[in-house]
Design a protein around this motif. Sequence first.
Motif, PDB file in Angstrom:
ATOM      1  N   PHE A 159       8.715  11.129  -4.945  1.00 32.17           N
ATOM      2  CA  PHE A 159       8.843   9.772  -4.422  1.00 32.17           C
ATOM      3  C   PHE A 159       7.465   9.221  -4.056  1.00 32.17           C
ATOM      4  CE2 PHE A 159      12.979  11.573  -2.831  1.00 32.17           C
ATOM      5  CZ  PHE A 159      13.816  10.819  -3.658  1.00 32.17           C
ATOM      6  N   MET A 160       7.369   7.918  -4.073  1.00 33.07           N
ATOM      7  CA  MET A 160       6.260   7.208  -3.440  1.00 33.07           C
ATOM      8  C   MET A 160       6.850   6.138  -2.540  1.00 33.07           C
ATOM      9  SD  MET A 160       3.088   6.588  -6.042  1.00 33.07           S
ATOM     10  CE  MET A 160       2.170   7.943  -6.737  1.00 33.07           C
ATOM     11  N   THR A 177       0.849  -1.189   0.000  1.00 26.16           N
ATOM     12  CA  THR A 177       0.000   0.000   0.000  1.00 26.16           C
ATOM     13  C   THR A 177       0.884   1.239   0.000  1.00 26.16           C
ATOM     14  OG1 THR A 177      -1.669  -1.175   1.291  1.00 26.16           O
ATOM     15  CG2 THR A 177      -1.850   1.213   1.206  1.00 26.16           C
ATOM     16  N   VAL A 178       0.489   2.249  -0.764  1.00 25.42           N
ATOM     17  CA  VAL A 178       1.195   3.531  -0.736  1.00 25.42           C
ATOM     18  C   VAL A 178       0.888   4.223   0.581  1.00 25.42           C
ATOM     19  CG1 VAL A 178       1.450   5.798  -1.820  1.00 25.42           C
ATOM     20  CG2 VAL A 178       1.117   3.755  -3.237  1.00 25.42           C
ATOM     21  N   CYS A 179       1.930   4.491   1.371  1.00 22.18           N
ATOM     22  CA  CYS A 179       1.706   5.093   2.689  1.00 22.18           C
ATOM     23  C   CYS A 179       2.216   6.534   2.779  1.00 22.18           C
ATOM     24  CB  CYS A 179       2.356   4.243   3.780  1.00 22.18           C
ATOM     25  SG  CYS A 179       4.085   3.881   3.470  1.00 22.18           S
ATOM     26  N   HIS A 180       3.190   6.913   1.950  1.00 18.28           N
ATOM     27  CA  HIS A 180       3.682   8.295   1.907  1.00 18.28           C
ATOM     28  C   HIS A 180       4.013   8.656   0.464  1.00 18.28           C
ATOM     29  CE1 HIS A 180       4.628   7.288   6.171  1.00 18.28           C
ATOM     30  NE2 HIS A 180       4.284   8.535   6.385  1.00 18.28           N
ATOM     31  N   PHE A 181       3.942   9.946   0.153  1.00 18.34           N
ATOM     32  CA  PHE A 181       4.471  10.423  -1.122  1.00 18.34           C
ATOM     33  C   PHE A 181       5.111  11.784  -0.892  1.00 18.34           C
ATOM     34  CE2 PHE A 181       0.002  11.629  -0.993  1.00 18.34           C
ATOM     35  CZ  PHE A 181       0.012  12.964  -1.320  1.00 18.34           C
ATOM     36  N   TRP A 182       6.166  12.046  -1.642  1.00 17.97           N
ATOM     37  CA  TRP A 182       6.940  13.292  -1.505  1.00 17.97           C
ATOM     38  C   TRP A 182       6.984  13.989  -2.856  1.00 17.97           C
ATOM     39  CZ3 TRP A 182      11.221  15.514  -3.725  1.00 17.97           C
ATOM     40  CH2 TRP A 182      11.845  16.562  -3.024  1.00 17.97           C
ATOM     41  N   CYS A 183       6.504  15.207  -2.878  1.00 17.50           N
ATOM     42  CA  CYS A 183       6.603  16.034  -4.074  1.00 17.50           C
ATOM     43  C   CYS A 183       6.534  17.499  -3.636  1.00 17.50           C
ATOM     44  CB  CYS A 183       5.506  15.718  -5.099  1.00 17.50           C
ATOM     45  SG  CYS A 183       3.822  15.947  -4.495  1.00 17.50           S
ATOM     46  N   ASP A 184       7.162  18.354  -4.421  1.00 22.53           N
ATOM     47  CA  ASP A 184       7.197  19.797  -4.118  1.00 22.53           C
ATOM     48  C   ASP A 184       7.759  20.052  -2.721  1.00 22.53           C
ATOM     49  OD1 ASP A 184       6.985  22.359  -4.904  1.00 22.53           O
ATOM     50  OD2 ASP A 184       4.810  22.483  -4.829  1.00 22.53           O
ATOM     51  N   ASN A 185       8.733  19.181  -2.313  1.00 21.11           N
ATOM     52  CA  ASN A 185       9.436  19.305  -1.030  1.00 21.11           C
ATOM     53  C   ASN A 185       8.511  19.123   0.163  1.00 21.11           C
ATOM     54  OD1 ASN A 185      11.803  19.580   0.395  1.00 21.11           O
ATOM     55  ND2 ASN A 185      11.592  21.803   0.643  1.00 21.11           N
ATOM     56  N   ILE A 186       7.447  18.360  -0.022  1.00 21.22           N
ATOM     57  CA  ILE A 186       6.504  18.105   1.068  1.00 21.22           C
ATOM     58  C   ILE A 186       6.215  16.609   1.121  1.00 21.22           C
ATOM     59  CG2 ILE A 186       4.164  18.503   1.944  1.00 21.22           C
ATOM     60  CD1 ILE A 186       4.215  21.219   0.604  1.00 21.22           C
TER      61      ILE A 186
END
Length: 705
Positions: free
Chosen positions: A577-578, A379-388
Motif C-alpha cells: 500500500f501507499m 504527499t506520500v506519508c506512509h507505505f506498507w510492504c512486507d507486513n511493515i
Amino acid sequence: MPLFKKKMQRSKSLSRKEISLARLENFRKEVITDHHTVPLGELCRRLNTDRENGLTVKQAADVLQKTGPNTLTPSTKTPEYIKFLKTISHGFSVLLWIGAFLCFAAVTLRKLTTHEFDTDNLILGCVLVVVVMVTGVFMYFQEHKSQKIMESFANMVPPKATVIRGGETMTIVSRDIVIGDLVDMKFGDRIPADIRIIQSQGFKVDNSALTGESEPQYRGTECTSDDLLETKNFAFFSTNAVEGTAKGIVVACGDHTVMGRIAGLTARLQPNKTPIAKELEHFMKIISCWACLLGFVFGGAALAMNYSWIEASLFLIGIIVANVPEGLLATVTVCLSVTAKRMAGRNCLVKNLEAVETLGSTSVICSDKTGTLTQNKMTVCHFWCDNITTNADITVQQNAAKNYRNTEAFDLLMRCATLCNRAEFIHGQEGEPIATRSVRGDASEEAILKFVELSHLHGSPTDFRKTHPKLLEVPFSSTTKYQLSIHEMDGRCLLVMKGAPERILARCSKIFIDGTTKEMTEEYRIKCDNACVQLAEKGERVLGFCDLLLDESYTKDFKFCAEPANFPRRDLRFVGFMALIDPPRPQVPDAVERCRNAGIRVVMVTGDHPITAKAIAKEVSIIKSKESLDVANVGVVETIPPTLKDTAIVIHGSALRDMTNQELDHILRSFKEIVFARTSPTQKLQIVEGFQRLGQIGKLFAFNS
C-alpha cells in the motif's frame, strides 16, 4: 424623537437580519436542482438542444438576447467622490466637524457683537478641519488601493470556450455561452458555466475552491448523488479541468450558477460594524454628552454671574470644543495605517483600515483546511510492504527518503509505483530540488512520482520507463477504480496495477511477504485489511499495488487489447500500500497553539471528508481531546450529556443542513473543539452567522496556496 429613531433603527436592523436569513434559505432551496438527476433526453427537450449537434447559431443568438451574457453581475459601484465624503464624515469625524462648526460660530458671533476677531477659535477650527481631511485622505487612499487589487481578480473569468453549434466546433468568448450550449472541455480549461457531463474520458476537475477537496475529482456521465455538490456528472463554473476530456450541456450561466449564487449571496450581505467603530461611536456619545453637560453648566453659571448672554454663549462653545479630543482620530488612523503597511509587507492585503483592529479583537477563527491549514499538495506519508508500515518523510527536503528499508518488497512496490504512473516531470527543471519541481499529471501520481524519485532505487523514473516501455494502458475510471499498464521486462511482459485497496485485493491470489511470494491466505488478507484500515483512519488516501509477470506467450510483439481484454487481470500478486495525504503546513500547529493561549478558538470548516478533516485537526492541535463525537446524517438534540462537554465534535454537512439555528448555537456554545466537514460555501456562511449571534468576533480564513 430620539426614542422614535431608536425604534426605527432597531426595526431596520431586525428586518435586515430576517432578509439575510430568508435569502440564505432561498439559496439553499435554489441550489438543489434536478439538472443532474433528470434523464438526458428530458434535459435536452427542456433546454431545446441536441446532444450531438448542440444549439444552432440562431438559437444561441436568441437565447443570448433573452438571458444576457454569461457573466456575474458586478456590484454597484459607488462614485469616488461619495467614497471620499464617507471617509471624512463617518464615526468620530462627525464630532470633529461639529467642533469646527462651533469654533467658526464663535468667531462669527464675536465678530458680529464685539467687532473683535477671535484668532484662537479660527485656528482651532481650521486645525479640526485639517485633521479630518488629512485622516480622510489617508483612509481613502488605502481603501482605493485595496479596491483596485480586488477588482483585478475579475480577470479570473475564463476568456474563451469551445462549443459545438449546429454540428460545427467553434471557439467563442465565454461570456457568449448560453443555456443549452454543447461545450467541449479538456485538461487545462476553466469550466465556463455549470455543465451536465454527457461524455467523459478520464475527465477530472479541481473543486478545491468550491468544496475544499484537494484531490482532483473524477467527472463522468453517471449521477452518483442527489446532492448537486456531490454528484459526479456535474462540472461547476470557475473550477479547473486538470485531466482528460469531456463534453457537456450548459444548464446554468452567470448569476444562476452555483458560484454565481454564492457571489450574489455574499454581495447582498450588509457588513457589521467593526469593534473599533462601535467603540469610537460609544466614546463619541460619552464625550458629546459630557461636553454638552459641562458647556451648559458653565454657560448657566456665567449667566448667573451676570455675564451677558453673548459672553455666556462663547464660554459655552469654548467648553464644548475644549472637550473634543482633536488628536484621537489622527492617532487612530496613523496607527492603523502603519499596521496595514506592515501587514502588506507580509503579503496580507487590508481592504479596510478598521479591519486591522478587528483582527486584534478576534475571539474565533473559522479556518478552511485545503490550502490554508494544509499545503494543498498531496504527499506520500506512509507505505506498507512486507507486513511493515513505514512513515515516509513529508518535509520539503525529505532527507530521510534514502534511509527507507531497501528490501525486495520495497523494490517491487517502487517498481509498480514507477511504471503504473502517468505523471512526468516538466523538462528544464532538472537542477531544482525534487519537492519543488513541477509535474504534469494527477496530484496523487505527482506525489508518488516524487516519492519514487527520492527513493533512488531504480534511478530516474523517466529512464526506468524508457528501459521498460509501455505496451498497453487502461486509465483509471470510477467504474473499475484501478489503473493498469503492461510493460516489457527483460524479454517478458509485466502487468502492474494500482487502485482502490478493496478492488486490488479482490484481484490478488498471491502476496509478496517475508521475502517471498506466497498464496494469499485468509490470514494474510486480514493483515492487509487491518493495515489498510489503520491508514484510512488517519485520514489518508490509500492505494493498493500489485503485479503479474505474464507467461512467455505474451511478448512485446503481442497485440494487447483493453476491451475486450485479451490478457489476465486476476490472480495477481499483491505487493503493498501507499497512503497519501495533503500534509499540514509546518507552522500551523504552533500558530494554533498560540491562538489557543491567547483565548482564540480555532474551528475547522471544510468541504473535505470527515475522516480526513478529523485527522488533520488532530495533527494541527485543533482537536486535542482523546474522544470525539461524530455527528452525521442525523439531527442534534438540544440537550447534550454533561459527560460529552469536554469532547471534540465533528459535524457532517448533511447533519448541519437539518439543524435549526438554536441547535447550531447550542453546539457552538457547548463544544470548544469543533470540526465541520463536507460543508458547502453557504453552510460556512451559516456557521459564521451562528458565532456572530453568540457575540463572537471572528475571521473566516479560506485561501489556496
